[in-house]
Scaffold this active site. Structure first.
Site, PDB file in Angstrom:
ATOM      1  N   SER A 107      -3.755  -2.783   6.921  1.00 13.19           N
ATOM      2  CA  SER A 107      -2.318  -2.905   6.663  1.00 13.19           C
ATOM      3  C   SER A 107      -1.605  -1.602   7.010  1.00 13.19           C
ATOM      4  CB  SER A 107      -2.052  -3.207   5.181  1.00 13.19           C
ATOM      5  OG  SER A 107      -2.725  -4.360   4.777  1.00 13.19           O
ATOM      6  N   ARG A 146       3.404   3.531   1.591  1.00  9.98           N
ATOM      7  CA  ARG A 146       2.865   2.720   0.504  1.00  9.98           C
ATOM      8  C   ARG A 146       3.940   1.803  -0.111  1.00  9.98           C
ATOM      9  NH1 ARG A 146      -1.983   2.035  -1.881  1.00  9.98           N
ATOM     10  NH2 ARG A 146      -2.770   3.379  -0.253  1.00  9.98           N
ATOM     11  N   HIS A 151       4.146  -0.966   2.298  1.00  8.82           N
ATOM     12  CA  HIS A 151       2.958  -1.790   2.090  1.00  8.82           C
ATOM     13  C   HIS A 151       3.142  -2.740   0.897  1.00  8.82           C
ATOM     14  CE1 HIS A 151      -1.132  -2.173   0.122  1.00  8.82           C
ATOM     15  NE2 HIS A 151      -1.382  -2.679   1.313  1.00  8.82           N
TER      16      HIS A 151
END
Lengths: 213, 213
Positions: A13, A36, A39
């Protein structure tokens, strides 16, 4: 703890985000944090219109506090839910969330405030020197900003990324004006408890990388 | 429970969403659910490109199950964090999240699966007749879809709104092909535990509105 399978999905990812983002304005310490958030939301907008912004001392101050076992005060249980639980255990960071405390509810009703707003005032001793992470309630963020201005608390880091339509953008703009207090926030309405957890999880990754290097 | 102040902020937010959304394709039962996702993400995209889609029996089946005290099985603690906790208490819905169970971790490692994937298989007796809400892990959603196809479980409702870059969109597409099983899902990569909680909270709102009318 993740399984090997879980870790390999995460790695793939992150590579995909790196590939799709193209150029961005973040340095090598900031990018893993922004990445993040992307994500956890699948929303590249956090690097663009609703982009994440950092006080110049935010990352340094945040990771130092985590290493030293600071408290982490959050506005809602959703932020706790998104945390990798092994981290606060290993670094002895106390997680504080007072929103469901009946006393907080009672005070909030009496003072015509939100519960999360009151929950910040109640947590002042943990906020002082600690990390505050607001993922939901602009009223909680504004309360922390007041407490800083009143000189009651000096947080190591304020993560202020509430989501919403009423005062969310405005509260984050207020936060971004603090000069002496390290903060991580973003522009606009977007945000949320997942984004707040993502920032904390990313800070711990930096702590672990530093300790193992 | 919200304070009056909290409720007034929520009401104002909902009005703002109604005003800004303009025309949309949802009926009067669906819209409060989509609106609550937008409220929790500040992202109108859930009514557009990454839009939420409903199986024709989803809402009816979901609220009936909640009223009858069904279990709610979730993939990650973040979904629990976002729930209004009074609701499952009042309707005696058991909340199940096995992701942190050491036995699940052990099985996942042994079988080279993700923890959330294994956590679904372990919860099959609660999933059968219950509501499953996946906010994070496509692997968990795919596992539930397998279990349905294998005839092991017959959930009252699958809320499948995982976020991410690897298989999230694909897992939701698979879910949307189920003909007999009620589902609420969305198109594309976006989603997350806040969106999953928002859907559950919105379903309870419908239950309460029906009971008080």
């Amino acid at each position: 703890m993740q399984t090997r399978k879980g870790q390999s999905i995460e790695d793939a990812s992150m590579q995909m985000i790196d590939k799709e983002i193209g150029t961005h304005q973040y340095n090598e310490k900031e990018w893993p944090i922004v990445r993040r958030i992307i994500h956890s939301t699948a929303d590249f907008d956090f690097a663009r219109e609703n982009r994440v912004i950092f006080h110049k001392k935010a990352i340094e101050s945040g990771i130092k506090a985590l290493k030293n076992g600071c408290s982490i005060v959050v506005d809602v249980n959703g932020v706790i839910g998104g945390l990798n639980k092994q981290n606060p255990k290993d670094f002895q960071n106390k997680i504080v969330c007072n929103i469901s405390d009946p006393k907080v509810m009672e005070m909030a009703k009496k003072e015509n405030k939100t519960r999360s707003q009151v929950s910040m005032r109640v947590a002042s001793s943990d906020i002082d020197g600690g990390i505050v992470a607001i993922g939901n309630a602009p009223t909680a963020l504004l309360e922390v900003i007041h407490m800083v201005k009143e000189g009651i608390v000096k947080p190591a880091l304020i993560i202020g990324i509430p989501v919403g339509f009423i005062c969310a953008a405005e509260s984050k703009e207020e936060l971004s004006k603090l000069e002496e207090t390290p903060f991580i926030t973003n522009i606009g309405r977007k945000g949320g408890s997942s984004s707040a957890s993502a920032i904390i999880n990313a800070l711990y990754k930096i702590v672990r990388a530093e300790l193992s290097s």
